[in-house]
Write a protein that holds these residues in place. Structure first.
Motif, PDB file in Angstrom:
ATOM      1  N   TYR A 292       0.824  -1.208   0.000  1.00 49.00           N
ATOM      2  CA  TYR A 292       0.000   0.000   0.000  1.00 49.00           C
ATOM      3  C   TYR A 292       0.860   1.261   0.000  1.00 49.00           C
ATOM      4  O   TYR A 292       0.596   2.204  -0.757  1.00 49.00           O
ATOM      5  CB  TYR A 292      -0.936  -0.004   1.212  1.00 49.00           C
ATOM      6  N   TRP A 293       1.901   1.280   0.832  1.00 41.82           N
ATOM      7  CA  TRP A 293       2.808   2.428   0.840  1.00 41.82           C
ATOM      8  C   TRP A 293       3.583   2.518  -0.468  1.00 41.82           C
ATOM      9  O   TRP A 293       3.881   3.614  -0.954  1.00 41.82           O
ATOM     10  CB  TRP A 293       3.772   2.339   2.019  1.00 41.82           C
TER      11      TRP A 293
ATOM     12  N   VAL B  17       2.533   1.657  -3.448  1.00 41.60           N
ATOM     13  CA  VAL B  17       1.656   2.243  -4.465  1.00 41.60           C
ATOM     14  C   VAL B  17       1.567   3.757  -4.280  1.00 41.60           C
ATOM     15  O   VAL B  17       1.674   4.529  -5.243  1.00 41.60           O
ATOM     16  CB  VAL B  17       0.250   1.615  -4.400  1.00 41.60           C
ATOM     17  N   PHE B  18       1.402   4.192  -3.036  1.00 39.94           N
ATOM     18  CA  PHE B  18       1.252   5.633  -2.761  1.00 39.94           C
ATOM     19  C   PHE B  18       2.505   6.404  -3.174  1.00 39.94           C
ATOM     20  O   PHE B  18       2.432   7.346  -3.964  1.00 39.94           O
ATOM     21  CB  PHE B  18       0.958   5.851  -1.276  1.00 39.94           C
TER      22      PHE B  18
ATOM     23  N   ALA C 189       0.455  -4.683  -8.173  1.00 39.66           N
ATOM     24  CA  ALA C 189      -0.743  -4.517  -7.349  1.00 39.66           C
ATOM     25  C   ALA C 189      -1.891  -5.348  -7.906  1.00 39.66           C
ATOM     26  O   ALA C 189      -2.658  -5.970  -7.154  1.00 39.66           O
ATOM     27  CB  ALA C 189      -1.141  -3.037  -7.294  1.00 39.66           C
TER      28      ALA C 189
ATOM     29  N   MET D  47      -4.418  -6.688  -4.932  1.00 38.50           N
ATOM     30  CA  MET D  47      -4.581  -5.697  -3.875  1.00 38.50           C
ATOM     31  C   MET D  47      -6.008  -5.178  -3.907  1.00 38.50           C
ATOM     32  O   MET D  47      -6.619  -5.079  -4.977  1.00 38.50           O
ATOM     33  CB  MET D  47      -3.597  -4.542  -4.093  1.00 38.50           C
ATOM     34  N   SER D  48      -6.567  -4.877  -2.749  1.00 44.43           N
ATOM     35  CA  SER D  48      -7.923  -4.342  -2.670  1.00 44.43           C
ATOM     36  C   SER D  48      -8.103  -3.227  -3.693  1.00 44.43           C
ATOM     37  O   SER D  48      -7.371  -2.232  -3.673  1.00 44.43           O
ATOM     38  CB  SER D  48      -8.182  -3.801  -1.262  1.00 44.43           C
TER      39      SER D  48
ATOM     40  N   LYS E 196      -8.755   0.304  -2.236  1.00 39.86           N
ATOM     41  CA  LYS E 196      -7.586   0.874  -1.560  1.00 39.86           C
ATOM     42  C   LYS E 196      -6.528   1.275  -2.584  1.00 39.86           C
ATOM     43  O   LYS E 196      -5.881   2.323  -2.454  1.00 39.86           O
ATOM     44  CB  LYS E 196      -7.008  -0.126  -0.567  1.00 39.86           C
ATOM     45  N   PHE E 197      -6.365   0.425  -3.605  1.00 37.96           N
ATOM     46  CA  PHE E 197      -5.438   0.760  -4.685  1.00 37.96           C
ATOM     47  C   PHE E 197      -5.845   2.080  -5.330  1.00 37.96           C
ATOM     48  O   PHE E 197      -5.005   2.959  -5.569  1.00 37.96           O
ATOM     49  CB  PHE E 197      -5.415  -0.355  -5.728  1.00 37.96           C
TER      50      PHE E 197
ATOM     51  N   LEU F  43      -5.195   5.139  -2.882  1.00 38.19           N
ATOM     52  CA  LEU F  43      -3.772   5.469  -2.765  1.00 38.19           C
ATOM     53  C   LEU F  43      -3.226   6.045  -4.064  1.00 38.19           C
ATOM     54  O   LEU F  43      -2.390   6.952  -4.058  1.00 38.19           O
ATOM     55  CB  LEU F  43      -2.978   4.225  -2.352  1.00 38.19           C
ATOM     56  N   THR F  44      -3.698   5.504  -5.187  1.00 34.43           N
ATOM     57  CA  THR F  44      -3.296   6.037  -6.492  1.00 34.43           C
ATOM     58  C   THR F  44      -3.795   7.464  -6.651  1.00 34.43           C
ATOM     59  O   THR F  44      -3.067   8.345  -7.137  1.00 34.43           O
ATOM     60  CB  THR F  44      -3.848   5.155  -7.622  1.00 34.43           C
TER      61      THR F  44
END
Length: 198
Positions: free
Chosen positions: A101-102, A104-105, A121, A126-127, A130-131, A134-135
């Motif tokens: 997650y971090w 991707v961010f 991802a 990945m969820s 959430k993806f 964060l994107t």
């Protein structure tokens, strides 16, 4: 840029996600500069919103590619590469699943990785929401810097493109160094194993 309008910025950024050689470091400041010019037909905020929409859509397209490839097929393809061991692949996947997650961010703000980070991802499923979140956040930060920067700098918007170019060179140098270290490490390991078998 005026001909394409703000939606055209989204289209260009979307294509930049799929074809990284198209440089967002030129598209975004130029959009900001155009918004601030007397002939500008859209605001820098509109350019930012459309650019971020294009970033998210492009990222989801690559996420879909990764999901289509899937975990098993990706591992099989990577295992066919020279000097790549299954253990290395498993460790990398484990690291991504832990820190994905971090990754991707922050990856949305790093040249080269901005587009590519969407594929793993998708591979690891990945969820999706959430993806997307964060994107959206990572892309909004990156896009704001360049769109507003182009707006504020006006005719000197090329300064941003030059600064991003140096940042990209640093990233390339780091990646090349890591690849070189990995190759040397693997060759030395193979030699030690070969000598141990004698």
């Amino acid at each position: 840029m005026n001909f394409l309008g703000a939606p055209g910025v989204a289209l260009l950024v979307f294509l930049e996600n799929l074809f990284p050689p198209i440089p967002s470091e030129i598209i975004l400041p130029l959009a900001g500069f155009t918004a601030g010019s007397a002939a500008g037909q859209f605001t820098w905020v509109a350019a930012l919103i459309w650019a971020t929409a294009g970033s998210v859509l492009g990222a989801y397209a690559l996420y879909g590619l990764g999901a289509w490839l899937g975990h098993d097929r990706t591992v099989k393809l990577l295992s066919m590469l020279p000097l790549v061991d299954r253990d290395d692949i498993d460790k990398t996947i484990g690291w991504f699943n832990k820190h994905g997650y971090w990754t991707v961010f922050f990856g949305r703000m790093v040249p080269i990785f901005r587009s590519l980070i969407s594929i793993p991802a998708g591979v690891e499923r990945m969820s999706w929401w959430k993806f997307g979140l964060l994107t959206l956040c990572g892309s909004a930060i990156w896009n704001t810097i360049f769109v507003y920067g182009g707006f504020a700098l006006g005719s000197n918007w090329e300064v941003l493109e030059q600064a991003a170019g140096w940042f990209q060179y640093i990233v390339i140098a780091v990646v090349a160094s890591v690849i070189l270290w990995y190759i040397v490490h693997k060759i030395r390991k193979a030699r030690r194993e070969h000598q141990a078998e004698r």
